[in-house]
Write a protein that holds these residues in place. Structure first.
Motif, PDB file in Angstrom:
ATOM      1  N   LEU A 136      -3.735  12.352 -17.507  1.00 24.79           N
ATOM      2  CA  LEU A 136      -2.755  13.195 -17.013  1.00 24.79           C
ATOM      3  C   LEU A 136      -3.286  14.466 -16.147  1.00 24.79           C
ATOM      4  O   LEU A 136      -4.361  14.687 -16.465  1.00 24.79           O
ATOM      5  CB  LEU A 136      -1.794  13.802 -17.919  1.00 24.79           C
ATOM      6  CG  LEU A 136      -0.928  12.628 -18.726  1.00 24.79           C
ATOM      7  CD1 LEU A 136       0.027  13.569 -19.682  1.00 24.79           C
ATOM      8  CD2 LEU A 136       0.065  11.999 -17.938  1.00 24.79           C
ATOM      9  N   SER A 137      -2.646  14.738 -15.112  1.00 29.83           N
ATOM     10  CA  SER A 137      -3.013  16.090 -14.307  1.00 29.83           C
ATOM     11  C   SER A 137      -1.944  16.969 -14.047  1.00 29.83           C
ATOM     12  O   SER A 137      -0.673  16.603 -13.799  1.00 29.83           O
ATOM     13  CB  SER A 137      -3.651  15.675 -12.948  1.00 29.83           C
ATOM     14  OG  SER A 137      -2.873  15.116 -12.052  1.00 29.83           O
ATOM     15  N   ILE A 138      -2.130  18.142 -14.126  1.00 28.97           N
ATOM     16  CA  ILE A 138      -1.151  19.085 -13.642  1.00 28.97           C
ATOM     17  C   ILE A 138      -1.268  19.490 -12.282  1.00 28.97           C
ATOM     18  O   ILE A 138      -2.349  19.982 -11.858  1.00 28.97           O
ATOM     19  CB  ILE A 138      -1.202  20.429 -14.647  1.00 28.97           C
ATOM     20  CG1 ILE A 138      -0.872  20.003 -15.961  1.00 28.97           C
ATOM     21  CG2 ILE A 138      -0.385  21.378 -14.217  1.00 28.97           C
ATOM     22  CD1 ILE A 138      -1.199  21.029 -16.941  1.00 28.97           C
ATOM     23  N   GLN A 139      -0.062  19.612 -11.418  1.00 31.85           N
ATOM     24  CA  GLN A 139      -0.264  19.716 -10.225  1.00 31.85           C
ATOM     25  C   GLN A 139       0.691  20.814  -9.777  1.00 31.85           C
ATOM     26  O   GLN A 139       1.834  21.118 -10.359  1.00 31.85           O
ATOM     27  CB  GLN A 139       0.104  18.666  -9.236  1.00 31.85           C
ATOM     28  CG  GLN A 139      -1.083  17.444  -9.342  1.00 31.85           C
ATOM     29  CD  GLN A 139      -0.626  16.293  -8.541  1.00 31.85           C
ATOM     30  OE1 GLN A 139       0.376  16.165  -7.839  1.00 31.85           O
ATOM     31  NE2 GLN A 139      -1.519  15.254  -8.929  1.00 31.85           N
ATOM     32  N   ASP A 140       0.337  21.741  -8.900  1.00 33.90           N
ATOM     33  CA  ASP A 140       1.186  22.780  -8.271  1.00 33.90           C
ATOM     34  C   ASP A 140       2.346  22.066  -7.650  1.00 33.90           C
ATOM     35  O   ASP A 140       2.131  20.999  -6.934  1.00 33.90           O
ATOM     36  CB  ASP A 140       0.423  23.487  -7.356  1.00 33.90           C
ATOM     37  CG  ASP A 140      -0.421  24.473  -8.065  1.00 33.90           C
ATOM     38  OD1 ASP A 140      -0.227  24.835  -9.364  1.00 33.90           O
ATOM     39  OD2 ASP A 140      -1.519  24.950  -7.182  1.00 33.90           O
ATOM     40  N   CYS A 141       3.744  22.600  -7.641  1.00 31.91           N
ATOM     41  CA  CYS A 141       4.845  21.978  -7.102  1.00 31.91           C
ATOM     42  C   CYS A 141       5.162  23.376  -6.033  1.00 31.91           C
ATOM     43  O   CYS A 141       4.893  24.300  -6.146  1.00 31.91           O
ATOM     44  CB  CYS A 141       5.684  21.758  -7.872  1.00 31.91           C
ATOM     45  SG  CYS A 141       6.615  22.878  -8.946  1.00 31.91           S
ATOM     46  N   THR A 142       5.954  22.795  -5.068  1.00 30.13           N
ATOM     47  CA  THR A 142       6.417  23.743  -4.020  1.00 30.13           C
ATOM     48  C   THR A 142       7.676  24.538  -4.510  1.00 30.13           C
ATOM     49  O   THR A 142       8.213  24.242  -5.566  1.00 30.13           O
ATOM     50  CB  THR A 142       6.980  22.970  -2.797  1.00 30.13           C
ATOM     51  OG1 THR A 142       8.166  22.306  -3.119  1.00 30.13           O
ATOM     52  CG2 THR A 142       5.992  21.758  -2.311  1.00 30.13           C
TER      53      THR A 142
ATOM     54  N   ILE B 255      11.516  28.489 -20.099  1.00 30.61           N
ATOM     55  CA  ILE B 255      11.517  27.155 -19.902  1.00 30.61           C
ATOM     56  C   ILE B 255      10.115  26.597 -20.293  1.00 30.61           C
ATOM     57  O   ILE B 255       9.919  25.974 -21.442  1.00 30.61           O
ATOM     58  CB  ILE B 255      11.832  26.608 -18.433  1.00 30.61           C
ATOM     59  CG1 ILE B 255      13.529  26.746 -18.267  1.00 30.61           C
ATOM     60  CG2 ILE B 255      11.627  24.820 -18.615  1.00 30.61           C
ATOM     61  CD1 ILE B 255      14.302  26.321 -18.788  1.00 30.61           C
ATOM     62  N   ARG B 256       9.287  26.971 -19.652  1.00 31.31           N
ATOM     63  CA  ARG B 256       7.903  26.507 -20.222  1.00 31.31           C
ATOM     64  C   ARG B 256       7.063  27.464 -19.410  1.00 31.31           C
ATOM     65  O   ARG B 256       6.781  27.792 -18.221  1.00 31.31           O
ATOM     66  CB  ARG B 256       7.648  24.999 -19.353  1.00 31.31           C
ATOM     67  CG  ARG B 256       6.223  24.316 -19.970  1.00 31.31           C
ATOM     68  CD  ARG B 256       6.407  23.001 -19.711  1.00 31.31           C
ATOM     69  NE  ARG B 256       7.309  22.365 -20.678  1.00 31.31           N
ATOM     70  CZ  ARG B 256       7.655  20.924 -20.587  1.00 31.31           C
ATOM     71  NH1 ARG B 256       7.094  20.282 -19.547  1.00 31.31           N
ATOM     72  NH2 ARG B 256       8.451  20.550 -21.369  1.00 31.31           N
ATOM     73  N   LYS B 257       5.812  27.911 -19.933  1.00 30.03           N
ATOM     74  CA  LYS B 257       4.893  28.713 -19.717  1.00 30.03           C
ATOM     75  C   LYS B 257       3.527  28.292 -20.051  1.00 30.03           C
ATOM     76  O   LYS B 257       3.605  28.072 -21.203  1.00 30.03           O
ATOM     77  CB  LYS B 257       5.163  30.183 -20.137  1.00 30.03           C
ATOM     78  CG  LYS B 257       4.383  31.243 -19.760  1.00 30.03           C
ATOM     79  CD  LYS B 257       4.900  32.735 -20.305  1.00 30.03           C
ATOM     80  CE  LYS B 257       3.645  33.675 -19.876  1.00 30.03           C
ATOM     81  NZ  LYS B 257       4.105  35.079 -20.516  1.00 30.03           N
ATOM     82  N   ILE B 258       2.665  28.281 -18.993  1.00 28.21           N
ATOM     83  CA  ILE B 258       1.267  27.959 -19.612  1.00 28.21           C
ATOM     84  C   ILE B 258       0.355  29.127 -19.430  1.00 28.21           C
ATOM     85  O   ILE B 258       0.278  29.886 -18.347  1.00 28.21           O
ATOM     86  CB  ILE B 258       0.620  26.797 -18.465  1.00 28.21           C
ATOM     87  CG1 ILE B 258       1.451  25.638 -18.813  1.00 28.21           C
ATOM     88  CG2 ILE B 258      -0.550  26.634 -19.105  1.00 28.21           C
ATOM     89  CD1 ILE B 258       1.106  24.438 -17.835  1.00 28.21           C
ATOM     90  N   GLU B 259      -0.175  29.697 -20.497  1.00 31.57           N
ATOM     91  CA  GLU B 259      -0.938  30.795 -20.691  1.00 31.57           C
ATOM     92  C   GLU B 259      -2.309  30.451 -20.358  1.00 31.57           C
ATOM     93  O   GLU B 259      -2.991  29.447 -20.568  1.00 31.57           O
ATOM     94  CB  GLU B 259      -0.938  31.604 -21.753  1.00 31.57           C
ATOM     95  CG  GLU B 259       0.852  31.849 -21.940  1.00 31.57           C
ATOM     96  CD  GLU B 259       1.078  32.753 -23.377  1.00 31.57           C
ATOM     97  OE1 GLU B 259       0.120  32.950 -24.057  1.00 31.57           O
ATOM     98  OE2 GLU B 259       2.344  33.293 -23.397  1.00 31.57           O
ATOM     99  N   LYS B 260      -3.122  31.611 -20.129  1.00 31.72           N
ATOM    100  CA  LYS B 260      -4.604  31.516 -19.866  1.00 31.72           C
ATOM    101  C   LYS B 260      -5.232  30.832 -21.112  1.00 31.72           C
ATOM    102  O   LYS B 260      -6.471  30.134 -20.878  1.00 31.72           O
ATOM    103  CB  LYS B 260      -5.236  32.871 -19.494  1.00 31.72           C
ATOM    104  CG  LYS B 260      -4.578  33.440 -18.265  1.00 31.72           C
ATOM    105  CD  LYS B 260      -5.252  34.736 -17.928  1.00 31.72           C
ATOM    106  CE  LYS B 260      -4.803  35.166 -16.685  1.00 31.72           C
ATOM    107  NZ  LYS B 260      -5.179  36.775 -16.600  1.00 31.72           N
ATOM    108  N   ASP B 261      -4.760  31.159 -22.371  1.00 29.28           N
ATOM    109  CA  ASP B 261      -5.587  30.580 -23.384  1.00 29.28           C
ATOM    110  C   ASP B 261      -5.184  29.139 -23.683  1.00 29.28           C
ATOM    111  O   ASP B 261      -5.496  28.687 -24.808  1.00 29.28           O
ATOM    112  CB  ASP B 261      -5.417  31.432 -24.607  1.00 29.28           C
ATOM    113  CG  ASP B 261      -3.634  31.694 -25.185  1.00 29.28           C
ATOM    114  OD1 ASP B 261      -3.029  30.875 -24.352  1.00 29.28           O
ATOM    115  OD2 ASP B 261      -3.657  32.130 -26.119  1.00 29.28           O
ATOM    116  N   GLY B 262      -4.493  28.564 -22.835  1.00 35.67           N
ATOM    117  CA  GLY B 262      -4.359  26.837 -23.245  1.00 35.67           C
ATOM    118  C   GLY B 262      -3.004  26.768 -24.229  1.00 35.67           C
ATOM    119  O   GLY B 262      -2.906  25.764 -24.823  1.00 35.67           O
TER     120      GLY B 262
END
Length: 89
Positions: free
Chosen positions: A3-9, A40-47
């Protein structure tokens, strides 16, 4: 599965927020003057991923995916429970 995480518009984000709010409002009555999504969902710097979910939003699914419940608000919204889950990568 890779899987990959991509930026969305911004348009994609607005669409997702709109549809999530619509779904949530179909399950619980809104008592707020403004609609918002507090977490909702937050990805932080520490993974770490943090998600805020309401009891009808597949809590068991998150737990099966390795998320851990770290907070719970009863009767928020009324007659429902809000859970906060986290997962480290």
């Amino acid at each position: 599965m890779k899987l990959s995480i991509q930026d969305c518009t911004n348009e994609d984000q607005e669409y997702l927020v709109e549809k999530l709010v619509d779904y949530n409002l179909s399950k619980v009555q809104s008592e707020q003057s403004e609609l918002f999504m507090d977490l909702i969902r937050k990805i932080e710097k520490d993974g770490k991923i943090i998600a805020g979910i309401i009891d009808f939003q597949a809590k068991e699914f998150y737990e099966k995916q390795g998320y851990e419940v770290f907070g719970q608000l009863d009767n928020c919204p009324r007659n429902h429970t809000r859970y906060y889950v986290k997962k480290y990568f």
